[in-house]
Design a protein around this motif. Sequence first.
Motif, short mmCIF file in Angstrom:
data_model
loop_
_atom_site.label_atom_id
_atom_site.label_comp_id
_atom_site.label_asym_id
_atom_site.label_seq_id
_atom_site.Cartn_x
_atom_site.Cartn_y
_atom_site.Cartn_z
N ASP A 25 0.84 -1.19 0.00
CA ASP A 25 0.00 0.00 0.00
C ASP A 25 0.88 1.24 0.00
O ASP A 25 2.10 1.17 0.14
CB ASP A 25 -0.95 0.02 1.20
CG ASP A 25 -0.24 -0.08 2.54
OD1 ASP A 25 0.82 0.57 2.71
OD2 ASP A 25 -0.72 -0.81 3.42
N ALA A 26 0.25 2.40 -0.17
CA ALA A 26 0.99 3.65 -0.30
C ALA A 26 1.77 4.00 0.96
O ALA A 26 2.88 4.56 0.88
CB ALA A 26 0.03 4.79 -0.67
N HIS A 27 1.21 3.71 2.15
CA HIS A 27 1.90 4.04 3.40
C HIS A 27 3.21 3.26 3.51
O HIS A 27 4.27 3.85 3.81
CB HIS A 27 1.00 3.72 4.59
CG HIS A 27 1.65 4.00 5.92
ND1 HIS A 27 1.88 5.28 6.38
CD2 HIS A 27 2.15 3.15 6.87
CE1 HIS A 27 2.48 5.23 7.55
NE2 HIS A 27 2.65 3.94 7.88
N ALA A 28 3.17 1.97 3.27
CA ALA A 28 4.38 1.15 3.32
C ALA A 28 5.37 1.58 2.24
O ALA A 28 6.59 1.58 2.46
CB ALA A 28 4.03 -0.32 3.17
N ALA A 29 4.85 1.96 1.07
CA ALA A 29 5.72 2.39 -0.02
C ALA A 29 6.46 3.67 0.34
O ALA A 29 7.67 3.80 0.08
CB ALA A 29 4.89 2.61 -1.29
N ALA A 30 5.77 4.62 0.98
CA ALA A 30 6.40 5.88 1.36
C ALA A 30 7.52 5.67 2.37
O ALA A 30 8.59 6.29 2.27
CB ALA A 30 5.35 6.84 1.92
N GLU A 31 7.29 4.80 3.34
CA GLU A 31 8.32 4.52 4.35
C GLU A 31 9.54 3.85 3.72
O GLU A 31 10.69 4.22 4.01
CB GLU A 31 7.74 3.63 5.45
CG GLU A 31 6.74 4.33 6.35
CD GLU A 31 6.31 3.45 7.51
OE1 GLU A 31 6.54 2.22 7.45
OE2 GLU A 31 5.77 4.00 8.49
N ALA A 32 9.30 2.84 2.87
CA ALA A 32 10.41 2.14 2.22
C ALA A 32 11.18 3.07 1.29
O ALA A 32 12.42 3.01 1.22
CB ALA A 32 9.88 0.94 1.45
N LEU A 33 10.48 3.95 0.60
CA LEU A 33 11.14 4.87 -0.31
C LEU A 33 12.01 5.87 0.43
O LEU A 33 13.16 6.14 0.02
CB LEU A 33 10.09 5.60 -1.15
CG LEU A 33 10.63 6.60 -2.18
CD1 LEU A 33 11.50 5.90 -3.22
CD2 LEU A 33 9.48 7.34 -2.87
N GLU A 34 11.51 6.43 1.52
CA GLU A 34 12.28 7.40 2.30
C GLU A 34 13.58 6.78 2.79
O GLU A 34 14.66 7.38 2.68
CB GLU A 34 11.44 7.89 3.47
CG GLU A 34 12.16 8.95 4.32
CD GLU A 34 11.32 9.44 5.48
OE1 GLU A 34 11.77 10.38 6.18
OE2 GLU A 34 10.21 8.89 5.70
N THR A 35 13.50 5.58 3.35
CA THR A 35 14.70 4.88 3.84
C THR A 35 15.67 4.57 2.71
O THR A 35 16.89 4.76 2.84
CB THR A 35 14.29 3.57 4.54
OG1 THR A 35 13.38 3.85 5.60
CG2 THR A 35 15.52 2.87 5.11
#
Length: 258
Positions: A25-35
Amino acid sequence: MLLDGKLDLFGGITVKPCEVAGVSDAHAAAEALETSLKDWEEKGVQGVWFEVENSASFWIPVLISAGFDFHHAQPGYAMLTKWLPKTKNTLPRYAFTTIGVGGLVVSSDGRILLMKEKRGHYLGWKLPGGASDPNESIYETAEREVLEETGIRAKATHVLTFTHGRRGWKDNMDIYFICVMKPADESEMEPKPCPRETAECRWMDREEVDRSNWGCGFPIQKVMQRYDVLKAAGDGKGCRAMGVEFGRRSYQVYEVDI
């Protein structure tokens, strides 16, 4: 989590979200992308490419929010990129030149095959031709387009001329080749116009071509002048295609015999 990707020779990395496990989902994608962006910056990665398939389209607004922009799109996916260094972005642009080919089909008695389109900006007499399909050579495009639009099977023998100019799309260019061709079988010379594209097609003798008023449409007179020069030079002259193999790739090399 860190996103896996394929590093390239130029300091870039390509990520395919559909192959990333654990991000749904978008929330998990945003966290993984930031890291991952922080990790890539520390490692000196320069360009980041995200090939987002339709099934993972929730990634697109996440990437846009992180400073990515669209590079190109094809059926089934969109490619987004981001340049990480604080230097000029040197990622290559997507293809911005289209290829088209027209066929100057000349019979053994000197007649020229011409056609009129059903729709378009110019509806006068012109040579059959159109845009190349993927993986087509110049000759293959000419032969397919002539067959599709007029029903005549013809073989390309030379590249006669080409034009290079701007198209209607922003910053796009177009290269349009004219190939000299001959009918594959002169016992089958009856045109069969394409019902979708062709309003009319027929053979014209040279006198009819020369005395026709072409206005500001297709530059047939210029093409025929160049054809006359080629014909006067004799057999074996002109620009011809030659197949070349280099490693795992094959090419058509166009050589000019003068």
